[in-house]
Design a protein around this motif. Structure first.
Motif, PDB file in Angstrom:
ATOM      1  N   ASP A  77      -0.173   7.243   5.560  1.00 21.23           N
ATOM      2  CA  ASP A  77       1.138   6.596   5.574  1.00 21.23           C
ATOM      3  C   ASP A  77       1.637   6.472   7.008  1.00 21.23           C
ATOM      4  O   ASP A  77       2.173   5.438   7.415  1.00 21.23           O
ATOM      5  CB  ASP A  77       2.119   7.407   4.722  1.00 21.23           C
ATOM      6  CG  ASP A  77       3.476   6.747   4.651  1.00 21.23           C
ATOM      7  OD1 ASP A  77       4.469   7.376   5.030  1.00 21.23           O
ATOM      8  OD2 ASP A  77       3.534   5.580   4.224  1.00 21.23           O
ATOM      9  N   ARG A  78       1.435   7.529   7.788  1.00 18.63           N
ATOM     10  CA  ARG A  78       1.884   7.485   9.187  1.00 18.63           C
ATOM     11  C   ARG A  78       1.135   6.400   9.940  1.00 18.63           C
ATOM     12  O   ARG A  78       1.719   5.649  10.728  1.00 18.63           O
ATOM     13  CB  ARG A  78       1.642   8.856   9.831  1.00 18.63           C
ATOM     14  CG  ARG A  78       2.211   8.982  11.230  1.00 18.63           C
ATOM     15  CD  ARG A  78       1.868  10.293  11.859  1.00 18.63           C
ATOM     16  NE  ARG A  78       2.250  11.409  11.009  1.00 18.63           N
ATOM     17  CZ  ARG A  78       1.908  12.663  11.252  1.00 18.63           C
ATOM     18  NH1 ARG A  78       1.165  12.954  12.284  1.00 18.63           N
ATOM     19  NH2 ARG A  78       2.288  13.634  10.463  1.00 18.63           N
ATOM     20  N   ILE A 107       0.846  -1.200   0.000  1.00 15.45           N
ATOM     21  CA  ILE A 107       0.000   0.000   0.000  1.00 15.45           C
ATOM     22  C   ILE A 107       0.880   1.249   0.000  1.00 15.45           C
ATOM     23  O   ILE A 107       0.620   2.217  -0.728  1.00 15.45           O
ATOM     24  CB  ILE A 107      -0.949   0.000   1.218  1.00 15.45           C
ATOM     25  CG1 ILE A 107      -1.978  -1.121   1.080  1.00 15.45           C
ATOM     26  CG2 ILE A 107      -1.651   1.335   1.367  1.00 15.45           C
ATOM     27  CD1 ILE A 107      -2.835  -1.334   2.315  1.00 15.45           C
ATOM     28  N   LYS A 108       1.934   1.223   0.806  1.00 17.25           N
ATOM     29  CA  LYS A 108       2.837   2.378   0.868  1.00 17.25           C
ATOM     30  C   LYS A 108       3.490   2.623  -0.488  1.00 17.25           C
ATOM     31  O   LYS A 108       3.652   3.758  -0.930  1.00 17.25           O
ATOM     32  CB  LYS A 108       3.915   2.160   1.933  1.00 17.25           C
ATOM     33  CG  LYS A 108       3.411   2.345   3.349  1.00 17.25           C
ATOM     34  CD  LYS A 108       4.349   1.753   4.373  1.00 17.25           C
ATOM     35  CE  LYS A 108       5.639   2.501   4.546  1.00 17.25           C
ATOM     36  NZ  LYS A 108       5.454   3.818   5.153  1.00 17.25           N
ATOM     37  N   LEU A 109       3.843   1.549  -1.156  1.00 16.34           N
ATOM     38  CA  LEU A 109       4.488   1.681  -2.457  1.00 16.34           C
ATOM     39  C   LEU A 109       3.518   2.311  -3.455  1.00 16.34           C
ATOM     40  O   LEU A 109       3.889   3.198  -4.236  1.00 16.34           O
ATOM     41  CB  LEU A 109       4.927   0.291  -2.952  1.00 16.34           C
ATOM     42  CG  LEU A 109       5.681   0.259  -4.275  1.00 16.34           C
ATOM     43  CD1 LEU A 109       7.013   0.969  -4.145  1.00 16.34           C
ATOM     44  CD2 LEU A 109       5.911  -1.181  -4.712  1.00 16.34           C
ATOM     45  N   ILE A 110       2.261   1.867  -3.398  1.00 17.50           N
ATOM     46  CA  ILE A 110       1.243   2.424  -4.294  1.00 17.50           C
ATOM     47  C   ILE A 110       1.063   3.910  -4.005  1.00 17.50           C
ATOM     48  O   ILE A 110       0.955   4.731  -4.927  1.00 17.50           O
ATOM     49  CB  ILE A 110      -0.090   1.656  -4.136  1.00 17.50           C
ATOM     50  CG1 ILE A 110       0.073   0.230  -4.684  1.00 17.50           C
ATOM     51  CG2 ILE A 110      -1.219   2.380  -4.852  1.00 17.50           C
ATOM     52  CD1 ILE A 110      -1.082  -0.687  -4.363  1.00 17.50           C
ATOM     53  N   ILE A 111       1.054   4.267  -2.725  1.00 11.69           N
ATOM     54  CA  ILE A 111       0.898   5.673  -2.346  1.00 11.69           C
ATOM     55  C   ILE A 111       2.062   6.503  -2.881  1.00 11.69           C
ATOM     56  O   ILE A 111       1.876   7.577  -3.455  1.00 11.69           O
ATOM     57  CB  ILE A 111       0.809   5.823  -0.810  1.00 11.69           C
ATOM     58  CG1 ILE A 111      -0.504   5.257  -0.291  1.00 11.69           C
ATOM     59  CG2 ILE A 111       0.938   7.281  -0.401  1.00 11.69           C
ATOM     60  CD1 ILE A 111      -0.581   5.182   1.215  1.00 11.69           C
ATOM     61  N   ILE A 112       3.262   5.979  -2.720  1.00  8.85           N
ATOM     62  CA  ILE A 112       4.448   6.711  -3.178  1.00  8.85           C
ATOM     63  C   ILE A 112       4.370   6.933  -4.686  1.00  8.85           C
ATOM     64  O   ILE A 112       4.619   8.034  -5.194  1.00  8.85           O
ATOM     65  CB  ILE A 112       5.741   5.943  -2.810  1.00  8.85           C
ATOM     66  CG1 ILE A 112       5.964   6.004  -1.298  1.00  8.85           C
ATOM     67  CG2 ILE A 112       6.949   6.505  -3.543  1.00  8.85           C
ATOM     68  CD1 ILE A 112       7.025   5.056  -0.804  1.00  8.85           C
TER      69      ILE A 112
END
Lengths: 123, 268
Positions: free
Chosen positions: B246-247, B94-99
């Motif tokens: 993200d946090r 999910i974090k990768l998608i957000i980035i």
């Protein structure tokens, strides 16, 4: 309950096979080298022996030779379970009196367990 | 006391075959040459690690006096470990998608004509570059202006190969705010993209107005300014939301790890 002696130098296999055979309803005794295995066989006189070949102190073939020479022990069926898979090795094992010879890489343990049961029933 | 836990026959066969594989590779290592030996060593290391991992249940099964408890505990630990790994994997995905999503986002961007262009000559430019604009010089058109990944850029259409000055002013500006100017050149088709150089001044989070002028490098005279284009460098709602998200993902990942550790310790 039938008594099996398992002679195998590799610890993890010794444990895994022990548990497998215990769950199949056998009484299992173990030794992790040929010399200790022979002593155990002499002492316990099991119903069947599962024997590795390449072991420290005494190889499986040497154990078989000792068993063959002993009047009281030569009738104990021995199934060899080895990494050595050549025809020459197999034949050597059978010539030394092994009831059967299994190569580890080709063996399914359920087949081995069934073979043990079959050998015991023949006795 | 005899141990009576069961391990599936297939599982024990896997251990047997892995052990046999390792032995055969070791034998092969004795007779092979250097280059192939290197590859065999890699395979051996991988196989040994694999055997160590898959044989964990054997040690668990044979180390406890109780019969069913050990198996149940092993299963619980395995479920916890796999769930932890899967949970962490999903979180990082999910974090990768957000980035990736954020990197494509460009803040901005509305072209707004607030006043007649001729009445809104950036005074600073006139002061620096020339005394009066050249009304005959073609006024460029700004089609896009904004910020992406902290870098300001403006693009549009102008006289082919002409030089341009992009003026950016804070909106509303205070006495301490000074316009920033960027220069660039249109290509042979008249398209231009002016980007902030790496290391150049930043645009703090705020609303801004941008305007473009053609700049005659011979006479040092600029054209009239294009209508002001409004843009913002402040985080958008989604950027703020995703930043918070993200946090929270990091906190969640930490909680998952602590939970798994706690369960493992409690079941020792």
């Amino acid at each position: 309950m039938s008594k099996i002696i398992l002679v195998e130098d590799e610890q993890i296999l010794l444990k895994a096979l022990s548990i497998q055979l215990l769950s199949a309803g056998f009484e299992v005794l173990t030794a992790n080298n040929g010399e200790a295995g022979l002593e155990l066989i002499k002492k316990e006189k099991p119903d069947i022996v599962l024997l590795d070949i390449l072991m420290p102190k005494m190889t499986g073939f040497e154990v078989l030779e000792h068993l063959k020479k002993d009047e009281h022990l030569k009738k104990i069926p021995v199934i060899v379970l080895s990494n050595q898979g050549s025809e020459a090795e197999k034949q050597k094992g059978l010539d030394l009196g092994a009831a059967d010879y299994y190569v580890k890489s080709d063996t399914d343990l359920s087949d081995l367990t069934n073979k043990v049961k079959a050998v015991l029933e023949k006795k | 006391m005899q141990q009576t836990q069961t391990l599936s026959s297939r599982f024990t066969t896997l251990i047997l075959h892995t052990s046999a594989y390792i032995n055969s590779r070791k034998n092969e290592l004795l007779t092979t040459h250097a280059l192939k030996a290197f590859w065999i060593v890699i395979l051996l290391i991988a196989a040994e690690i694999f055997l160590a991992v898959i044989s964990i249940p054997v040690y668990l099964a044979s180390s406890k006096a109780s019969t069913s408890d050990a198996t149940a505990q092993y299963k619980l630990r395995r479920v916890v470990t796999m769930s932890l790994l899967m949970g962490l994997f999903i979180i990082w995905l999910i974090k990768l998608i957000i980035i990736i999503a954020l990197s494509f986002q460009q803040k901005n961007l509305s072209i707004k004509q607030t006043q007649e262009a001729s009445q809104w000559q950036p005074a600073t430019i006139q002061h620096v570059l020339s005394s009066a604009p050249d009304k005959n010089l073609s006024v460029p058109t700004l089609t896009a202006v904004g910020e992406r990944n902290g870098i300001f850029n403006a693009s549009g259409k102008a006289i082919p190969s002409s030089w341009l000055v992009i003026t950016v002013m804070k909106d509303p500006a205070t006495a301490n705010d000074h316009p920033k100017m960027y220069m660039g050149q249109a290509d042979a088709q008249g398209n231009f993209t002016v980007s902030q150089d790496a290391g150049a001044f930043d645009l703090p989070d705020s609303n801004y107005l941008a305007s473009a002028q053609t700049y005659n490098t011979q006479s040092l005279i600029t054209s009239l300014a294009s209508p002001w284009a409004k843009f913002s460098t402040s985080p958008t709602f989604w950027e703020q939301f995703l930043g918070q998200f993200d946090r929270w993902l990091n906190i969640l990942a930490l909680l998952v790890i602590l939970l798994a550790l706690g369960v493992t310790v409690l079941t020792l």
